[in-house]
Design an enzyme around this catalytic site. Sequence first.
Site, PDB file in Angstrom:
ATOM      1  N   LYS A   1      -3.255   6.680  59.105  1.00 48.34           N
ATOM      2  CA  LYS A   1      -4.107   5.492  59.071  1.00 48.34           C
ATOM      3  C   LYS A   1      -5.696   6.043  59.299  1.00 48.34           C
ATOM      4  O   LYS A   1      -6.344   5.206  58.522  1.00 48.34           O
ATOM      5  CB  LYS A   1      -3.877   4.761  60.419  1.00 48.34           C
ATOM      6  CG  LYS A   1      -4.459   3.517  60.506  1.00 48.34           C
ATOM      7  CD  LYS A   1      -4.211   2.932  61.972  1.00 48.34           C
ATOM      8  CE  LYS A   1      -5.102   3.484  63.013  1.00 48.34           C
ATOM      9  NZ  LYS A   1      -5.107   3.059  64.136  1.00 48.34           N
TER      10      LYS A   1
ATOM     11  N   ASP B   1      -2.689  -0.738  60.343  1.00 50.29           N
ATOM     12  CA  ASP B   1      -2.695  -0.580  61.861  1.00 50.29           C
ATOM     13  C   ASP B   1      -1.879  -1.793  62.514  1.00 50.29           C
ATOM     14  O   ASP B   1      -1.178  -2.305  61.714  1.00 50.29           O
ATOM     15  CB  ASP B   1      -4.135  -0.697  62.379  1.00 50.29           C
ATOM     16  CG  ASP B   1      -4.903  -2.232  62.150  1.00 50.29           C
ATOM     17  OD1 ASP B   1      -4.149  -3.201  61.510  1.00 50.29           O
ATOM     18  OD2 ASP B   1      -6.194  -2.299  62.504  1.00 50.29           O
TER      19      ASP B   1
END
Length: 211
Positions: A121, A139
């Site tokens: 991420k 996320d």
Amino acid sequence: MKKKERYDLILEHFREKMPLVTTELDFGSTFQLLVAVVLSAQCTDKRINQVTPDLFAHYPDAQSMAKAEEEDIFEWIRSVSYPNAKAKHLVEMARVLMEKFNGEVPSTLDELLTLPGVGRKTANVIQSVAFGKATLAVDTHVFRVAHRLGLVSKSDNTPYKVEMALTKYIPEEDIPNAHHWLLLHGRYVCTARKPHCEKCEIEKYCAKIIS
């Protein structure tokens, strides 16, 4: 409603309403962006923006942070989530940047993933925001909104699966913005506990309204 039609309508809305969008984290360099993103894990951008000005005043680059000790960094980030682990990661990350990358933040996924504290991420955020690459970080907000809107299926039950599903349908030129579109929609409208459906401008395309 077919999935492609839903994507087309939702993306067109965001293109019109949010043509210029980027991270809400404050930073002055790619290194500072990387530090801010690492710190932001399970913490609000607002909190990180309160912490980083003093942190960056003392450690503006990899060279200065690599010379610090964990307890030095901890003093400046103690109000964020998991400050001990993050202080350790930041010092180690800065030292790896100095040892392997001459103090510069690398631009490829594989190289970014070699840095302590950096997962997929975070690496995708850096590639997108700092280097303009077509990467989409997933996320908790992006994961939640993608499912609620019906952009992904129930079987897309991991961040990686959601990322792959979204990038399959989102045009490459929209991918860098799509992360922020979905994230900000989740942060301010389609919130976790009580979504504000009454002020959602794309509710009419939502999977809970049209299956």
